[in-house]
Write a protein that holds these residues in place. Structure first.
Motif, mmCIF file in Angstrom:
data_model
loop_
_atom_site.group_PDB
_atom_site.id
_atom_site.type_symbol
_atom_site.label_atom_id
_atom_site.label_comp_id
_atom_site.label_asym_id
_atom_site.label_seq_id
_atom_site.Cartn_x
_atom_site.Cartn_y
_atom_site.Cartn_z
ATOM 1 N N GLY A 83 4.498 -3.723 -5.759
ATOM 2 C CA GLY A 83 4.769 -3.565 -4.349
ATOM 3 C C GLY A 83 3.574 -3.735 -3.429
ATOM 4 O O GLY A 83 2.420 -3.730 -3.845
ATOM 5 N N PHE A 84 3.907 -3.875 -2.147
ATOM 6 C CA PHE A 84 2.907 -4.107 -1.119
ATOM 7 C C PHE A 84 1.872 -2.987 -1.047
ATOM 8 O O PHE A 84 0.695 -3.242 -0.785
ATOM 9 C CB PHE A 84 3.595 -4.280 0.241
ATOM 10 C CG PHE A 84 2.635 -4.547 1.355
ATOM 11 C CD1 PHE A 84 2.032 -5.793 1.478
ATOM 12 C CD2 PHE A 84 2.325 -3.569 2.286
ATOM 13 C CE1 PHE A 84 1.138 -6.045 2.502
ATOM 14 C CE2 PHE A 84 1.431 -3.814 3.310
ATOM 15 C CZ PHE A 84 0.835 -5.061 3.426
ATOM 16 N N GLY A 85 2.283 -1.760 -1.285
ATOM 17 C CA GLY A 85 1.345 -0.636 -1.235
ATOM 18 C C GLY A 85 0.178 -0.818 -2.187
ATOM 19 O O GLY A 85 -0.949 -0.406 -1.888
ATOM 20 N N GLN A 86 0.414 -1.446 -3.318
ATOM 21 C CA GLN A 86 -0.679 -1.684 -4.273
ATOM 22 C C GLN A 86 -1.653 -2.745 -3.772
ATOM 23 O O GLN A 86 -2.822 -2.741 -4.162
ATOM 24 C CB GLN A 86 -0.131 -2.074 -5.639
ATOM 25 C CG GLN A 86 0.476 -0.922 -6.396
ATOM 26 C CD GLN A 86 -0.565 0.160 -6.696
ATOM 27 O OE1 GLN A 86 -1.678 -0.111 -7.117
ATOM 28 N NE2 GLN A 86 -0.188 1.400 -6.462
ATOM 29 N N THR A 87 -1.207 -3.636 -2.886
ATOM 30 C CA THR A 87 -2.151 -4.595 -2.310
ATOM 31 C C THR A 87 -3.124 -3.864 -1.391
ATOM 32 O O THR A 87 -4.291 -4.236 -1.298
ATOM 33 C CB THR A 87 -1.454 -5.733 -1.528
ATOM 34 O OG1 THR A 87 -0.887 -5.232 -0.317
ATOM 35 C CG2 THR A 87 -0.403 -6.411 -2.369
ATOM 36 N N GLU A 96 -8.371 3.790 3.040
ATOM 37 C CA GLU A 96 -7.143 3.978 3.789
ATOM 38 C C GLU A 96 -6.102 4.854 3.104
ATOM 39 O O GLU A 96 -5.349 5.552 3.773
ATOM 40 C CB GLU A 96 -6.520 2.619 4.110
ATOM 41 C CG GLU A 96 -7.414 1.783 5.004
ATOM 42 C CD GLU A 96 -6.873 0.388 5.258
ATOM 43 O OE1 GLU A 96 -5.712 0.101 4.882
ATOM 44 O OE2 GLU A 96 -7.610 -0.428 5.813
ATOM 45 N N CYS A 97 -6.029 4.806 1.795
ATOM 46 C CA CYS A 97 -4.968 5.508 1.076
ATOM 47 C C CYS A 97 -5.295 6.991 0.897
ATOM 48 O O CYS A 97 -6.397 7.432 1.225
ATOM 49 C CB CYS A 97 -4.726 4.828 -0.270
ATOM 50 S SG CYS A 97 -4.185 3.105 -0.078
ATOM 51 N N GLN A 106 0.009 2.342 8.076
ATOM 52 C CA GLN A 106 1.275 2.093 8.773
ATOM 53 C C GLN A 106 1.239 0.751 9.484
ATOM 54 O O GLN A 106 2.217 -0.003 9.468
ATOM 55 C CB GLN A 106 1.594 3.204 9.769
ATOM 56 C CG GLN A 106 2.947 3.039 10.446
ATOM 57 C CD GLN A 106 4.097 3.001 9.451
ATOM 58 O OE1 GLN A 106 4.300 3.942 8.686
ATOM 59 N NE2 GLN A 106 4.859 1.911 9.435
ATOM 60 N N SER A 107 0.117 0.414 10.101
ATOM 61 C CA SER A 107 -0.014 -0.869 10.780
ATOM 62 C C SER A 107 0.159 -2.029 9.797
ATOM 63 O O SER A 107 0.839 -3.016 10.087
ATOM 64 C CB SER A 107 -1.384 -0.958 11.465
ATOM 65 O OG SER A 107 -1.578 -2.236 12.022
ATOM 66 N N ARG A 108 -0.445 -1.900 8.619
ATOM 67 C CA ARG A 108 -0.315 -2.956 7.608
ATOM 68 C C ARG A 108 1.140 -3.094 7.146
ATOM 69 O O ARG A 108 1.654 -4.200 6.996
ATOM 70 C CB ARG A 108 -1.206 -2.668 6.409
ATOM 71 C CG ARG A 108 -2.680 -2.790 6.709
ATOM 72 C CD ARG A 108 -3.502 -2.544 5.436
ATOM 73 N NE ARG A 108 -4.903 -2.382 5.724
ATOM 74 C CZ ARG A 108 -5.741 -3.363 6.034
ATOM 75 N NH1 ARG A 108 -5.297 -4.599 6.114
ATOM 76 N NH2 ARG A 108 -7.017 -3.108 6.271
ATOM 77 N N VAL A 109 1.793 -1.973 6.898
ATOM 78 C CA VAL A 109 3.186 -2.001 6.442
ATOM 79 C C VAL A 109 4.083 -2.599 7.521
ATOM 80 O O VAL A 109 4.947 -3.428 7.231
ATOM 81 C CB VAL A 109 3.655 -0.595 6.025
ATOM 82 C CG1 VAL A 109 5.154 -0.567 5.767
ATOM 83 C CG2 VAL A 109 2.884 -0.128 4.788
ATOM 84 N N THR A 110 3.867 -2.211 8.771
ATOM 85 C CA THR A 110 4.674 -2.745 9.867
ATOM 86 C C THR A 110 4.512 -4.258 9.977
ATOM 87 O O THR A 110 5.499 -4.989 10.124
ATOM 88 C CB THR A 110 4.300 -2.062 11.189
ATOM 89 O OG1 THR A 110 4.567 -0.655 11.070
ATOM 90 C CG2 THR A 110 5.084 -2.630 12.359
#
Length: 129
Positions: A83-87, A96-97, A106-110
């Motif tokens: 998933g994207f979270g692992q990137t 960040e994590c 949140q900005s990256r996920v959005t």
């Protein structure tokens, strides 16, 4: 620049700031990318900002080969379903994590969600680090 590296900071202490599509930073990353690509980026890190092809090569090098603070490359995270979270972990997770900068995460996920919507593809699971 991590002056403790055996090769030091030949371009200057402040020369190894974030450049390129994945914001390559630190002398050890410039050296590793340069070695892998056959380009002397340790002595001339400015090539990443001045030459678009070099910038893209360093971004692809990092995406495909470096775990960063994560446990897998960003490429492997996306193609193997982590998933994207692992990137985020692979690129900037230590900063960040785990609550380090939730607004940036949140900005990256959005942004990722916006791009997947434009492309008409699913986001997949595990969007957050």
């Amino acid at each position: 620049c991590d002056a403790r590296q055996p090769y030091g900071c030949p371009a200057g202490q402040a020369a190894y700031y974030g450049r390129g599509p994945i914001q390559l930073s630190w002398n050890f990353n410039y050296k590793a990318a340069g070695d892998a690509l056959g380009i002397d980026l340790l002595n001339n890190p400015w090539r990443v900002e001045r030459e678009p092809d070099v910038a893209m090569m360093t971004g692809l090098w990092y995406w495909n080969t470096q775990n960063g603070p994560g446990t897998m490359t960003a490429h492997n995270a996306m193609v193997n379903g982590a998933g994207f979270g692992q990137t985020i972990w692979a690129i900037n997770g230590s900063l960040e994590c785990n609550g380090g900068n939730p607004a940036q995460v949140q900005s990256r996920v959005t942004k990722y969600q916006q791009f997947t919507q434009i492309l008409g593809v699913p986001t997949g699971a595990n969007l957050y680090c």
